[in-house]
Design a protein around this motif. Structure first.
Motif, short mmCIF file in Angstrom:
data_model
loop_
_atom_site.label_atom_id
_atom_site.label_comp_id
_atom_site.label_asym_id
_atom_site.label_seq_id
_atom_site.Cartn_x
_atom_site.Cartn_y
_atom_site.Cartn_z
N VAL A 41 1.01 -1.30 -0.27
CA VAL A 41 -0.18 -0.19 0.29
C VAL A 41 0.67 0.68 0.40
CG1 VAL A 41 -1.84 1.52 1.27
CG2 VAL A 41 -1.73 -1.03 1.57
N VAL A 42 0.69 2.10 -0.71
CA VAL A 42 1.14 3.55 -0.85
C VAL A 42 0.25 4.33 0.02
CG1 VAL A 42 2.81 5.39 -2.11
CG2 VAL A 42 2.65 2.54 -3.15
N GLN A 43 0.83 5.40 0.99
CA GLN A 43 -0.22 5.80 1.77
C GLN A 43 0.41 7.66 1.12
OE1 GLN A 43 0.16 3.93 5.62
NE2 GLN A 43 -2.05 5.04 5.49
N ASN A 44 -0.94 8.58 0.98
CA ASN A 44 -0.65 10.33 0.72
C ASN A 44 -0.36 10.43 1.58
OD1 ASN A 44 -2.16 9.30 -1.62
ND2 ASN A 44 -4.28 9.62 -0.27
N ALA A 55 6.58 7.71 9.57
CA ALA A 55 7.18 7.44 9.21
C ALA A 55 8.92 7.91 10.69
CB ALA A 55 7.71 8.91 8.36
N ALA A 56 9.71 6.75 10.52
CA ALA A 56 10.97 7.34 10.93
C ALA A 56 11.38 8.11 10.78
CB ALA A 56 11.44 6.05 10.75
N LYS A 58 7.68 12.69 2.56
CA LYS A 58 6.66 12.59 2.27
C LYS A 58 5.17 11.44 2.43
CE LYS A 58 8.53 16.72 1.94
NZ LYS A 58 8.11 18.44 2.73
N HIS A 59 5.95 11.05 1.69
CA HIS A 59 4.62 9.40 1.63
C HIS A 59 5.54 7.98 2.02
CE1 HIS A 59 3.38 11.58 -1.53
NE2 HIS A 59 2.61 11.14 -1.77
N ILE A 117 9.73 7.79 1.69
CA ILE A 117 10.62 8.65 0.23
C ILE A 117 10.65 9.80 0.60
CG2 ILE A 117 9.75 8.98 -1.79
CD1 ILE A 117 10.20 5.78 -1.79
N PRO A 118 11.34 10.12 0.67
CA PRO A 118 11.74 12.03 1.24
C PRO A 118 10.75 12.89 -0.06
CG PRO A 118 13.82 11.20 0.38
CD PRO A 118 12.37 9.68 -0.06
N GLU A 119 10.49 12.57 -1.19
CA GLU A 119 9.73 13.57 -1.45
C GLU A 119 8.55 12.62 -2.28
OE1 GLU A 119 12.41 13.02 -5.21
OE2 GLU A 119 14.19 14.28 -3.54
N VAL A 120 7.76 14.16 -2.39
CA VAL A 120 6.72 13.72 -3.13
C VAL A 120 5.50 12.53 -4.11
CG1 VAL A 120 3.82 14.88 -3.76
CG2 VAL A 120 5.70 16.05 -1.81
N ILE A 121 5.82 11.86 -3.91
CA ILE A 121 5.43 10.41 -5.06
C ILE A 121 4.25 11.21 -5.98
CG2 ILE A 121 4.44 8.08 -6.15
CD1 ILE A 121 5.70 7.68 -3.29
N THR A 122 4.77 11.14 -7.10
CA THR A 122 3.74 11.26 -8.59
C THR A 122 3.19 10.59 -8.96
OG1 THR A 122 5.57 12.53 -10.23
CG2 THR A 122 4.24 14.74 -8.68
N CYS A 123 3.62 9.55 -9.33
CA CYS A 123 3.53 8.50 -10.34
C CYS A 123 4.73 6.69 -9.74
CB CYS A 123 3.91 8.36 -11.78
SG CYS A 123 5.96 8.87 -11.62
N LEU A 124 3.11 5.59 -10.21
CA LEU A 124 4.20 4.94 -9.14
C LEU A 124 3.87 3.80 -10.69
CD1 LEU A 124 1.46 5.08 -6.56
CD2 LEU A 124 4.19 5.05 -6.26
N ALA A 125 4.76 2.21 -10.14
CA ALA A 125 4.38 0.87 -11.29
C ALA A 125 5.58 0.20 -10.76
CB ALA A 125 5.60 1.86 -12.20
N PHE A 126 4.69 -1.41 -10.47
CA PHE A 126 5.09 -2.42 -10.16
C PHE A 126 4.82 -3.88 -11.48
CE2 PHE A 126 4.09 -5.96 -7.77
CZ PHE A 126 5.74 -6.69 -7.18
#
Length: 450
Positions: A162-165, A170-171, A176-177, A204-213
């Motif tokens: 799961v990727v959360q908004n 976070a540790a 950001k995500h 993830i230290p930046e804002v995620i804008t797109c994803l793929a798996f």
């Protein structure tokens, strides 16, 4: 004491979310039977498309319909009018047939109302829960809290990623995500109700804008608003083994080339970039004069497909050392596309906010529009089920729509969430469906075909 209508509605809505979700239904009352002086009307119900599941019947007296109408009217203000009760008992075939027709109109108006269709009273009256596709919650909303951006299911290990908004726990407070993995103790099915454990999470230290798996590569990749690409092996979540700048502006779309095994990304800087897993830039090609917003890889033809904000679609040959633009299309009114998928059957399906258009792409030199379907509600997510040649569309009302290709026939509508659906994942082996709502609802349902 009469309960507050709003309170009763809220209770009913919660009951409906926990119960099997509903397809659009169609009802016919073609006959009635007389038993011991009483008239029973035979109601035949079926899903949106009669070929998908067998119809079923219930037998009800007029007084049963009157009681249901009274129950609903005490809670809802939009209940359709029922046929009027007569002072004298109906006996003639003409009168009974007229009442049969009037009841059929009443029942179909009732079932067409999504709010009423979800109510416990209607579901029990028509025996709906026993015949429609079953859905259930997979992970509690309290666990996910701030919302779901993307879900991935790995059947090999029974893991849901799961990727959360928004990150709260976070540790590193700079994250950001958050990407979290939950492992189930047995195969995730509708019947198992398996317990799960959170086995890892990565910030993830930046804002995620797109994803793929890619399940074959066991790799999760994401692009960020800073133009950086991050890659994470699900077998080694503590090591973000790639974090390199690939675009001068935000990364807007990303996918994995699963033949040679590298990352393809598109950016607001109008470029398509190929990146190897050791961080090397394989190629960087500028496409058109507008920011790109969608990209995918078609392994059957070795094509990279990209699109931009004005609706141009570029088909590129991925076998070249550098990408070569072979076609650019402007779709109709040139409105922006939300995304697209390649079906692997010479069909390229393009999505806009309220429309789906599919093209025949038998050669690189031409692409012909062969179908179009318009939606009243905004389309918020989509997936393609190759085995059934069916598009699954999520919309802003939380409905899941099944659209067959290439005919474009709407097969079913399933009210699924009480919020927009942001992601749809098909579990290919079982055909079960995972859907994520905008905030934090995660549901699993069966494919609605026997």
């Amino acid at each position: 004491m009469k309960m507050d209508k709003k309170l009763i509605y809220n209770i009913t809505l919660m009951q409906s979310c926990a119960a099997p979700l509903l397809c659009s239904l169609d009802a016919r009352i073609n006959s009635y039977v007389l038993q011991k002086g009483a008239v029973y009307y035979t109601v035949t119900l079926r899903l949106f498309n009669t070929d998908w599941r067998e119809p079923w019947t219930v037998h009800k007296r007029f007084s049963n319909f009157a009681k249901l109408h009274k129950q609903l009217s005490a809670v809802y203000s939009n209940v359709p009018a029922r046929p009027k009760k007569t002072f004298f008992k109906m006996k003639s075939p003409f009168e009974l047939n007229q009442r049969r027709k009037d009841l059929e109109v009443f029942v179909n108006k009732l079932l067409a109302n999504k709010q009423l269709l979800r109510s416990l009273a209607v579901r029990e009256f028509f025996g709906i829960d026993e015949h429609v596709p079953k859905f259930r919650s997979v992970i509690e909303k309290e666990v996910l809290r701030k919302g779901v951006m993307r879900i991935v299911y790995s059947r090999e290990d029974d893991i849901v990623i799961v990727v959360q908004n928004v990150v709260e726990d976070a540790a590193d407070p700079g994250d950001k995500h958050l990407i979290r993995a939950f492992q189930f103790k047995e195969e995730l099915t509708l019947e198992s109700n398996a317990s799960y454990t959170e086995i890892w999470k990565a910030g993830i230290p930046e804002v995620i804008t797109c994803l793929a798996f890619n399940p074959t590569l066991e790799t999760f990749v994401c692009g960020t608003d800073a133009g950086t690409i991050y890659a994470l092996k699900t077998t080694d979540p503590d090591n973000l083994n790639l974090a390199i700048p690939s675009h001068s502006d935000a990364t807007t779309a990303i996918c994995l080339e699963d033949v040679e095994g590298y990352i393809i990304s598109a950016g607001a800087d109008k470029s398509v970039v190929g990146t190897s897993f050791d961080g090397k830039i394989l190629y960087s090609t500028r496409l058109g004069s507008h920011p790109l917003n969608c990209i995918t890889f078609d392994s059957t033809k070795s094509l990279v497909l990209a699109s931009n904000k004005v609706g141009e679609v570029f088909l590129c040959d991925a076998r070249k050392v550098k990408l070569v633009v072979t076609v650019s299309l402007v779709l109709g009114d040139a409105s922006p596309m939300s995304g697209f998928v390649s079906t692997g059957q010479d069909l390229l399906v393009c999505f806009r906010t309220h429309e789906v258009v599919w093209y025949k792409t038998s050669s690189l030199e031409e692409a012909k529009a062969v179908g179009r379907w318009k939606s009243e509600a905004e389309i918020t997510s989509w997936s393609y089920y190759e085995r059934e040649r069916t598009l699954l569309l999520g919309n802003e009302h939380g409905e899941l729509l099944l659209l067959s290709l290439p005919l474009g026939e709407l097969k079913a509508i399933l009210p699924c969430h009480a919020e927009p659906i942001r992601w749809i994942e098909i579990i290919q082996a079982s055909g079960n469906i995972l859907t994520a709502g905008e905030s934090s609802s995660l549901m699993m349902g069966e494919w609605p075909i026997n």
